[in-house]
Design a protein around this motif. Structure first.
Motif, mmCIF file in Angstrom:
data_model
loop_
_atom_site.group_PDB
_atom_site.id
_atom_site.type_symbol
_atom_site.label_atom_id
_atom_site.label_comp_id
_atom_site.label_asym_id
_atom_site.label_seq_id
_atom_site.Cartn_x
_atom_site.Cartn_y
_atom_site.Cartn_z
ATOM 1 N N TYR A 47 0.885 -1.167 0.000
ATOM 2 C CA TYR A 47 0.000 0.000 0.000
ATOM 3 C C TYR A 47 0.918 1.211 0.000
ATOM 4 C CZ TYR A 47 -4.015 2.893 1.432
ATOM 5 O OH TYR A 47 -5.026 3.824 1.491
ATOM 6 N N ASN A 48 1.229 1.717 -1.197
ATOM 7 C CA ASN A 48 2.300 2.702 -1.314
ATOM 8 C C ASN A 48 1.918 3.917 -2.145
ATOM 9 O OD1 ASN A 48 3.771 -0.272 -1.566
ATOM 10 N ND2 ASN A 48 4.742 1.121 -0.126
ATOM 11 N N ASN A 49 2.435 5.056 -1.740
ATOM 12 C CA ASN A 49 2.384 6.228 -2.604
ATOM 13 C C ASN A 49 3.748 6.376 -3.260
ATOM 14 O OD1 ASN A 49 -0.190 7.318 -2.562
ATOM 15 N ND2 ASN A 49 0.159 8.439 -0.652
ATOM 16 N N TYR A 50 3.763 6.265 -4.565
ATOM 17 C CA TYR A 50 5.002 6.445 -5.330
ATOM 18 C C TYR A 50 4.556 6.764 -6.755
ATOM 19 C CZ TYR A 50 10.064 5.613 -6.059
ATOM 20 O OH TYR A 50 11.407 5.739 -6.321
ATOM 21 N N SER A 108 2.873 4.845 -10.123
ATOM 22 C CA SER A 108 1.428 4.890 -10.332
ATOM 23 C C SER A 108 0.790 5.766 -9.266
ATOM 24 C CB SER A 108 0.847 3.480 -10.239
ATOM 25 O OG SER A 108 -0.569 3.527 -10.281
ATOM 26 N N THR A 109 -0.374 6.308 -9.577
ATOM 27 C CA THR A 109 -1.125 7.039 -8.556
ATOM 28 C C THR A 109 -2.047 6.087 -7.779
ATOM 29 O OG1 THR A 109 -2.769 7.621 -10.214
ATOM 30 C CG2 THR A 109 -1.073 9.261 -9.753
ATOM 31 N N SER A 110 -2.052 4.804 -8.191
ATOM 32 C CA SER A 110 -2.835 3.808 -7.453
ATOM 33 C C SER A 110 -1.928 3.096 -6.453
ATOM 34 C CB SER A 110 -3.440 2.795 -8.433
ATOM 35 O OG SER A 110 -3.618 1.550 -7.781
ATOM 36 N N LYS A 111 -2.259 3.131 -5.176
ATOM 37 C CA LYS A 111 -1.392 2.572 -4.129
ATOM 38 C C LYS A 111 -1.141 1.082 -4.307
ATOM 39 C CE LYS A 111 -3.431 5.717 -0.830
ATOM 40 N NZ LYS A 111 -3.184 6.855 -1.686
ATOM 41 N N GLU A 112 -2.148 0.369 -4.788
ATOM 42 C CA GLU A 112 -2.008 -1.086 -4.953
ATOM 43 C C GLU A 112 -1.192 -1.431 -6.193
ATOM 44 O OE1 GLU A 112 -4.931 0.433 -4.356
ATOM 45 O OE2 GLU A 112 -5.294 -0.248 -2.297
ATOM 46 N N ALA A 113 -1.106 -0.508 -7.148
ATOM 47 C CA ALA A 113 -0.395 -0.794 -8.398
ATOM 48 C C ALA A 113 1.114 -0.573 -8.287
ATOM 49 C CB ALA A 113 -0.958 0.072 -9.526
ATOM 50 N N VAL A 114 1.552 0.148 -7.250
ATOM 51 C CA VAL A 114 2.969 0.512 -7.160
ATOM 52 C C VAL A 114 3.871 -0.724 -7.035
ATOM 53 C CG1 VAL A 114 4.720 1.697 -5.785
ATOM 54 C CG2 VAL A 114 2.542 2.833 -6.263
ATOM 55 N N ALA A 115 3.569 -1.596 -6.073
ATOM 56 C CA ALA A 115 4.459 -2.749 -5.816
ATOM 57 C C ALA A 115 4.684 -3.598 -7.061
ATOM 58 C CB ALA A 115 3.938 -3.589 -4.654
ATOM 59 N N PRO A 116 3.634 -4.050 -7.766
ATOM 60 C CA PRO A 116 3.895 -4.852 -8.969
ATOM 61 C C PRO A 116 4.645 -4.077 -10.061
ATOM 62 C CG PRO A 116 1.506 -4.491 -8.665
ATOM 63 C CD PRO A 116 2.193 -4.053 -7.400
ATOM 64 N N LEU A 117 4.352 -2.778 -10.219
ATOM 65 C CA LEU A 117 5.037 -2.008 -11.264
ATOM 66 C C LEU A 117 6.507 -1.754 -10.917
ATOM 67 C CD1 LEU A 117 2.299 0.644 -12.180
ATOM 68 C CD2 LEU A 117 3.269 -1.079 -13.731
ATOM 69 N N ALA A 118 6.812 -1.690 -9.619
ATOM 70 C CA ALA A 118 8.180 -1.355 -9.197
ATOM 71 C C ALA A 118 9.044 -2.595 -9.003
ATOM 72 C CB ALA A 118 8.139 -0.552 -7.893
ATOM 73 N N ARG A 121 12.979 7.136 -16.766
ATOM 74 C CA ARG A 121 11.850 7.030 -17.706
ATOM 75 C C ARG A 121 11.653 5.617 -18.223
ATOM 76 N NH1 ARG A 121 9.427 11.529 -19.770
ATOM 77 N NH2 ARG A 121 9.892 13.203 -18.321
ATOM 78 N N GLU A 122 12.750 4.857 -18.233
ATOM 79 C CA GLU A 122 12.644 3.500 -18.754
ATOM 80 C C GLU A 122 11.867 2.594 -17.798
ATOM 81 O OE1 GLU A 122 16.489 1.780 -19.642
ATOM 82 O OE2 GLU A 122 15.540 -0.185 -19.956
ATOM 83 N N HIS A 123 12.091 2.780 -16.505
ATOM 84 C CA HIS A 123 11.502 1.855 -15.529
ATOM 85 C C HIS A 123 10.347 2.427 -14.719
ATOM 86 C CE1 HIS A 123 15.666 0.329 -16.153
ATOM 87 N NE2 HIS A 123 15.000 -0.802 -16.285
ATOM 88 N N MET A 124 10.105 3.739 -14.841
ATOM 89 C CA MET A 124 9.042 4.364 -14.042
ATOM 90 C C MET A 124 7.951 4.888 -14.963
ATOM 91 S SD MET A 124 11.451 6.570 -11.453
ATOM 92 C CE MET A 124 11.579 6.101 -9.740
ATOM 93 N N PRO A 125 6.870 4.110 -15.127
ATOM 94 C CA PRO A 125 5.833 4.513 -16.076
ATOM 95 C C PRO A 125 5.172 5.846 -15.722
ATOM 96 C CG PRO A 125 5.157 2.558 -14.791
ATOM 97 C CD PRO A 125 6.603 2.781 -14.521
ATOM 98 N N GLY A 126 5.132 6.180 -14.438
ATOM 99 C CA GLY A 126 4.433 7.392 -14.003
ATOM 100 C C GLY A 126 5.099 8.693 -14.438
ATOM 101 N N LEU A 140 12.418 -2.480 -0.299
ATOM 102 C CA LEU A 140 11.944 -2.903 -1.611
ATOM 103 C C LEU A 140 11.720 -1.640 -2.443
ATOM 104 C CD1 LEU A 140 9.474 -5.749 -0.574
ATOM 105 C CD2 LEU A 140 11.758 -5.956 -1.584
ATOM 106 N N PRO A 141 11.717 -1.785 -3.784
ATOM 107 C CA PRO A 141 11.578 -0.595 -4.625
ATOM 108 C C PRO A 141 10.361 0.274 -4.277
ATOM 109 C CG PRO A 141 12.154 -2.485 -5.970
ATOM 110 C CD PRO A 141 11.950 -3.007 -4.571
ATOM 111 N N GLN A 142 9.240 -0.346 -3.960
ATOM 112 C CA GLN A 142 8.026 0.426 -3.677
ATOM 113 C C GLN A 142 8.154 1.335 -2.455
ATOM 114 O OE1 GLN A 142 8.321 -2.914 -3.804
ATOM 115 N NE2 GLN A 142 6.849 -3.972 -2.508
#
Ligand code: MTE
Ligand code: MO
Length: 344
Positions: free
Chosen positions: A101-104, A108-118, A198-203, A239-241
């Motif tokens: 449950y992360n703000n990053y 992503s602006t979705s807290k649940e989406a950060v961990a899998p994307l990172a 930019r390569e690894h951070m979609p946001g 962890l990255p997130q």
């Protein structure tokens, strides 16, 4: 707040590759965590690195002396921390909650989406360039950062969105790093910058924000012992997130001040303009002190939702750290209303 010192390892930086730094670091964290847990329980708690809680095993909170049932707490890795609660007696959030449950916003602006994307965000090799108004500018590699004595700090994290967690960080005082570069007498503020990958951070492709993420502290705030640079949590590397490999944690301010994945730190003479000050100056200011008496323009800050709990709890002035930080804001001309949001 609980402060438990741990002994750092010394890795000769010339002899290792970034990958082996990372591996040594993992081993160190695990080792340090185990010995701390054993001490915390007065030798009663068996060293346990499994993610499962051992029901009924008791551990002592070093800050309060109170005993808690490990099994009653949602901790994912009870063997990796020295206590199961903060100094107010509230349980640590689970490893699961803290890492999912992360703000990053770079991801992503979705807290649940950060961990899998990172998940595959590369955090080694890594460098933090420290410069500006200093006598000894220095670029710190991972091994330099890990050479600072790593301590456990159990802190509350209060997001400006009115949710909160209790997190057992591992890290070291920011003041130690700043002392090493020797700020000049002209330095008044510290400016921090997150990597813009930019390569690894979609946001960061989003034009809605003025990347890179930037934050700042007044130099005396930065020198306060509560301000840490964190390299881990629950005795494990970040962890990255959560802002791996290194992020700021300033527990008496709203969470957005605790900038993640730092690549640049500059000592400056004027107040840095943060990403949030640029994007929404009427809502997010430089000081961002946790203050239950000053509402966000769109919601109340009087109460908060502790992740994992039902109902709401009262928000504490300075997030419960007034004894340690109130002196920083003693100036009678100081307007905490302004300080909490925009302005000075
Ligand atoms: N670079 C960067 N740092 C950041 C953010 C971000 O979006 N980008 N979010 C902030 C906010 S709003 C909060 S509440 C905390 C959340 O930290 P956590 O996900 O480790 O709990 O990180 C802060 N640091
Ligand atoms: Mo936040």
């Amino acid at each position: 707040m609980l402060i438990k010192k741990r002994t750092g390892i010394e890795i000769p930086s010339s002899e290792i590759t970034p990958q082996s730094v990372y591996l040594s670091r993992r081993q160190f964290m695990r080792g340090a965590a185990l010995s701390t847990a054993a001490i915390a329980a007065g030798g009663v708690l068996a060293a346990c690195s499994s993610p499962e809680a051992e029901p009924g095993v008791s551990s002592t909170n070093l800050a309060t002396g109170s005993s808690t049932e490990v099994g009653a707490v949602q901790t994912a890795m009870p063997g990796a921390v020295s206590a199961t609660t903060d100094e107010l007696g509230d349980p640590l959030n689970s490893f699961e909650d803290i890492t999912n449950y992360n703000n990053y916003y770079e991801f992503s602006t979705s807290k649940e989406a950060v961990a899998p994307l990172a998940k595959d965000f590369p955090t080694a090799p890594w460098q933090v360039e420290v410069g500006g108004l200093v006598n000894k500018p220095k670029t710190f590699g991972l091994e330099d950062l890990m050479a600072f004595e790593q301590e456990e700090r159990i802190y509350r994290l209060r997001c400006v969105e009115a949710w909160s967690m209790v997190i057992p960080w591992v890290g070291f005082p920011l003041s130690k790093l700043l002392n090493e570069v020797e700020p000049t007498s002209a330095a008044k503020f510290v400016r921090f910058e997150t990597i813009e990958d930019r390569e690894h951070m979609p946001g960061v492709k989003s034009p809605l924000f003025p990347w890179p993420y930037v934050e700042g502290l007044r130099l005396d705030e930065a020198m306060n012992d509560l301000a840490i640079l964190s390299t881990g949590l629950y005795g494990e590397p970040l962890l990255p997130q959560n802002g791996a490999p290194i992020r700021l944690v300033v527990p008496w301010k709203y969470g957005f001040k605790s900038i993640k994945s730092i690549v640049k730190i500059d000592l400056v003479d004027t107040m840095p303009e943060s990403l949030w000050m640029k994007s929404a100056p009427n809502e997010y200011g430089f000081y961002a002190l946790v203050n239950p008496n000053v509402d966000h323009p769109r919601w109340s800050q009087a109460t908060e939702r502790r992740i994992g709990e039902f109902g709401r709890r009262e928000t504490l002035m300075f997030n419960g750290y007034a004894d340690q930080v109130a002196y920083l804001y003693d100036d009678p001309n100081y307007d905490t209303t302004q300080a909490t949001r925009g302005g000075k």
